[in-house]
Write a protein that holds these residues in place. Structure first.
Motif, PDB file in Angstrom:
ATOM      1  N   VAL A   1      97.471  37.499  10.833  1.00 57.56           N
ATOM      2  CA  VAL A   1      97.163  36.309  11.604  1.00 57.56           C
ATOM      3  C   VAL A   1      97.388  36.576  13.085  1.00 57.56           C
ATOM      4  N   SER A   2      96.490  36.056  13.943  1.00 59.85           N
ATOM      5  CA  SER A   2      96.759  36.007  15.381  1.00 59.85           C
ATOM      6  C   SER A   2      96.761  34.550  15.802  1.00 59.85           C
ATOM      7  N   MET A   3      97.541  34.245  16.837  1.00 57.10           N
ATOM      8  CA  MET A   3      97.572  32.852  17.279  1.00 57.10           C
ATOM      9  C   MET A   3      97.475  32.795  18.792  1.00 57.10           C
TER      10      MET A   3
ATOM     11  N   PRO B   1     107.613  37.673   7.764  1.00 57.19           N
ATOM     12  CA  PRO B   1     107.803  37.330   9.182  1.00 57.19           C
ATOM     13  C   PRO B   1     106.451  37.260   9.882  1.00 57.19           C
ATOM     14  N   PRO B   2     106.369  36.541  11.001  1.00 55.72           N
ATOM     15  CA  PRO B   2     105.089  36.303  11.666  1.00 55.72           C
ATOM     16  C   PRO B   2     104.299  37.580  11.926  1.00 55.72           C
ATOM     17  N   SER B   3     104.986  38.654  12.350  1.00 56.53           N
ATOM     18  CA  SER B   3     104.237  39.845  12.757  1.00 56.53           C
ATOM     19  C   SER B   3     103.632  40.576  11.569  1.00 56.53           C
TER      20      SER B   3
ATOM     21  N   ALA C   1     101.313  30.648  10.559  1.00 52.72           N
ATOM     22  CA  ALA C   1     101.687  31.792  11.396  1.00 52.72           C
ATOM     23  C   ALA C   1     103.046  32.353  11.007  1.00 52.72           C
ATOM     24  N   GLY C   2     103.888  31.521  10.377  1.00 50.08           N
ATOM     25  CA  GLY C   2     105.213  31.995   9.993  1.00 50.08           C
ATOM     26  C   GLY C   2     106.295  31.611  10.977  1.00 50.08           C
TER      27      GLY C   2
ATOM     28  N   GLY D   1      99.140  43.910  21.633  1.00 54.85           N
ATOM     29  CA  GLY D   1      98.465  43.598  20.381  1.00 54.85           C
ATOM     30  C   GLY D   1      98.245  44.845  19.527  1.00 54.85           C
TER      31      GLY D   1
ATOM     32  N   ARG E   1      93.954  43.155  18.212  1.00 56.30           N
ATOM     33  CA  ARG E   1      94.811  43.052  17.018  1.00 56.30           C
ATOM     34  C   ARG E   1      93.949  43.057  15.754  1.00 56.30           C
TER      35      ARG E   1
END
Lengths: 536, 254
Positions: free
Chosen positions: B87-89, B81-83, B60-61, B109, B160
């Motif tokens: 990927v969604s978590m 960076p995560p965004s 996810a980062g 989202g 998302r």
């Protein structure tokens, strides 16, 4: 570790805040050093018997005030904890929280109205020659008025940490009041004693307003008041430098000792919840406790009632119409608002930076910067406002009109002084909110303004308001920096109050004190209410 | 213009590969070298501290690898960076902002500043409908049950529309019946969207019910990997059988 990009803003905000604090304190030191270097022999020759006498008195009054506040507080707290539910107990505890919210100059006036040589007490004695309380006795009464209730609440909190099972056990074993005190209560009190005594000592050794208004002449002067006199009356900068350095050395030693004792240097006590007690007090003990609590109550409520009575006796209508009063009120409110905004902004910056740095670090060792954002605000406690004010006064007097910068100095110094309280109010909420939201924000890409408005503001609104109201009350009631920098053109309410006292317009002063006291009290109550709601 | 594929470019699942990814936190150190096949549901199991959540956090980062690469569709996302990752978590808890309504929580989202277009609003309504929360758009999270809250999180995953879904014990605090409902919902959503699902769980039933593949972690590294069915027919690795406990072993004895 959340990648640095999303947190840079918070870290830079923290660095800016630290730089601002460093500038404020560094500028003060620069002023002191430059002045000392210019007149080295003058500064050295200021070490005279007068200075030693002032230093000795500073210590002496602090020691006495601490003893007179802390020792009775031990017994009052114990009495309150022995009777966890009686009519008015909650009210008494609320009342014991009030002195902390009252500006020192308001309390000083209340004490004079009650115990002064023309006060209500004198009237009660029916014309007997009551000498009044100026000098050491006045200082002690005022310090005990502030610190006895504070210490009582802190001790009560300490007693609240005794596990209920210990009390169950004590009652099962048939323990009487005396062994219960020795075996259960005293160990809890003793553990809290050094921290509480240290805090009270610190408050007394840096107390300025009380000594200024109630101390009388050179026989009852502390270092801080002597600094003020050297700058405002004698205009003896060399002496001011020496006095200031001595004060810094003294507070430094005290703070160092406090840190070893693990004192709570911010000194706010939560209202303790009364746990169920399994030992009930006998008749004799109950009577004794009732007497103790009543005495403490009278002592704390007296000056507040006197403030109210004297204030209502003043010609409030005329006061409200006076241009000087209106101007001072406006100045006070504007400066306090600005100061509160600055205090909250600086505090929030440090809080955000500390959290962001901790997140980036993961399990690694803390960096110097993180340490600074953690304890940065604590340093200001080492340097009392008068000292900061004196340093800047000396620095600026050579380059500009010191009285023109009064508003800037008042706002900046009061803001920094309120920071430890503001940080206390906001940090737990921020860290908890961050714990919940950090990964979610990173994942969804919520950052910058969006994050501030959608996420941070809704969860921090209440603690921020608490910090704001508290900082505003602190700034409104402060008579520290303004005493140095105030002039006819820049007057705050406390400054005007002091001036009216100085010209023996006692009724005016009482009316202003009532006004000031009410506003500060209201602000602190609002702050308290907001803070409590957050926890619930 | 991001070089990383988002949902629009990769309609179905994407391969997730950890290429000799090392990571250490305090005393603990991890080394992952594993590939998750596109569009499949892989259950990730292992004892506490074996690195299940750490593995998801690396993908996810939320954590950055000490060395090695995290690849999604063979693109190195290690520094993103995560965004910015496709990927969604969904976490076990705190998936929602407590002060925002269901609709706004899902809307985040689509736009992290909640600047929502008409099409966005339609997508949100559709997603809430899909997870069975139609009519609850204006509720606050505290007015929902635990299961409903996780459904909101799932609705946000839908709007998302990323090719990889990471689930970190999302149903661990739900009761057995609710949990079965959620697993069914997850399975049907997966059948429609075909995203690559990495599903960390403590419950063998979860893995048995919807897991197609299995990755078993032990001591900070991948101890075994393969089709989930193989793990439960008694031929799974010894460490896995020990972790699962007496269940399968007893079944054999009987």
């Amino acid at each position: 570790m959340v990648p640095a990009r999303s947190t840079d803003f918070r870290v830079s905000a923290g660095i800016v805040a630290l730089a601002a604090i460093a500038l404020l304190i560094g500028g003060a030191f620069a002023g002191l050093i430059l002045e000392g270097a210019r007149d080295l022999s003058g500064a050295a020759s200021a070490f005279d018997p007068y200075l030693l006498r002032v230093a000795r008195f500073t210590l002496w009054q602090a020691i006495l005030s601490t003893l007179l506040s802390v020792v009775p507080a031990l017994f009052v707290a114990r009495a309150l904890s022995r009777h966890p539910s009686f009519f008015g107990r909650g009210l008494i505890l609320q009342l014991f929280a009030l002195p902390l919210a009252l500006p020192a100059i308001v309390a000083a006036l209340g004490i004079l109205a009650l115990y002064g040589n023309a006060g209500y007490f004198d009237g009660l004695l029916g014309g007997e020659s009551w000498p009044g309380i100026y000098g050491l006795s006045g200082i002690l009464v005022a310090h005990v008025f502030f610190n006895l209730p504070l210490a009582t609440r802190l001790f009560l909190e300490a007693l609240g940490t005794v596990p209920a099972n210990q009390w169950r056990l004590a009652s099962q074993l048939g323990m009487g009041a005396r062994p219960a005190f020795r075996l259960i209560e005293w160990p809890a009190l003793r553990a809290a004693l050094p921290g509480i005594a240290g805090l009270v000592f610190m408050l007394c050794i840096t107390s300025f307003t009380i000594v200024l208004t109630l101390g009388g002449g050179p026989a009852a002067t502390t270092l801080e008041v002597a600094i003020y006199q050297a700058l405002r009356f004698d205009f003896d900068p060399a002496r001011a430098v020496t006095l200031t350095l001595l004060q810094i050395a003294l507070t430094f030693v005290v703070v160092l000792a406090l840190m070893r004792l693990g004192a709570n240097t911010v000194g706010d006590a939560n209202l303790p919840v009364a746990p169920r007690r399994y030992l009930s007090a006998g008749t004799a003990e109950t009577a004794l406790n009732a007497a103790l609590i009543s005495l403490a109550l009278l002592f704390v409520a007296g000056p507040m009632a006197a403030t109210l009575a004297a204030g209502l006796g003043a010609d409030l209508g005329r006061l409200a119409g006076e241009a000087a009063v209106r101007q001072a009120t406006l100045t006070s409110v504007v400066l306090a608002l600005l100061s509160a905004v600055l205090a909250v902004a600086l505090s929030l910056s440090l809080i955000m930076a500390r959290r962001a740095l901790a997140l980036m670090r993961g399990a690694g060792p803390r960096t110097l910067l993180e340490h600074a954002t953690d304890t940065g605000a604590g340093f200001v406690l080492v340097v009392p406002p008068i000292v900061v004010g004196a340093g800047w006064f000396l620095l600026l007097r050579t380059v500009s009109d010191v009285f023109a910068v009064a508003p800037v100095m008042v706002v900046a110094v009061n803001a920094v002084m309120a920071m430890p309280f503001a940080i206390r109010a906001v940090r737990p909420a921020y860290d908890a909110a961050s714990e919940r939201h950090e990964r979610l924000c990173a994942q969804l890409g919520i950052s910058g303004w969006s994050r501030l408005i959608l996420v941070d503001w809704p969860s921090l609104r209440r603690p921020l308001a608490t910090a704001f109201a508290f900082a505003m009350a602190l700034s409104l009631g402060d008579l520290g920096v303004i005493a140095l920098f105030g002039s006819d053109s820049v007057q705050t309410l406390p400054y005007l109050l002091l001036a009216r006292m100085g010209s023996y317009r006692t009724a005016d002063a009482a009316g202003l004190a009532l006004l000031l006291g009410m506003v500060c009290l209201a602000l602190v109550l609002v702050a308290d209410r907001l803070g409590r709601g957050e926890r619930a | 213009m991001t070089p990383i594929p988002d949902g629009a470019e990769v309609k179905h699942g994407a391969t997730v590969r950890l290429d000799k990814v090392s990571f250490s936190y305090g005393e603990a150190s991890f080394l992952f070298d594993v590939e998750f096949a596109a569009s499949r549901i892989t259950a990730i199991m292992g004892p506490s501290g074996s690195g299940k959540s750490t593995l998801l956090n690396l993908v996810a980062g939320f954590e950055a690898p000490g060395s090695g690469r995290v690849l999604i569709v063979e693109l190195n996302v290690s520094a993103a960076p995560p965004s910015a990752r496709p990927v969604s978590m969904v976490f076990q808890e705190n998936n929602l902002f407590a002060h925002l309504s269901v609709e706004r929580n899902v809307g985040l989202g689509r736009s992290p500043s909640l600047g929502l277009s008409g099409a966005d609003r339609e997508a949100i309504a559709g997603a809430l409908q899909r997870v069975g929360l139609a009519g609850k758009e204006n509720r606050l999270p505290r007015e929902l049950s635990g299961g409903e809250r996780q459904r909101v999180a799932l609705a946000r995953v839908l709007v998302r529309d990323r090719p990889v879904l990471l689930l970190d014990e999302p149903f661990a605090s739900l009761g057995p019946a609710l949990r079965d409902d959620m697993l069914d919902l997850l399975a049907s959503v997966h059948a429609e969207r075909k995203m690559t699902v990495l599903f960390v769980t403590h419950q063998p039933e979860d893995a048995r019910r919807i897991g197609q593949d299995m990755v078993f972690l032990d001591n900070g590294t991948v101890a075994a990997a393969g089709p989930a069915a193989d793990f439960f027919d008694g031929s799974g690795p010894e460490a896995f059988r020990r972790y699962i406990g007496s269940g399968p072993a007893k079944a054999r004895r009987d």
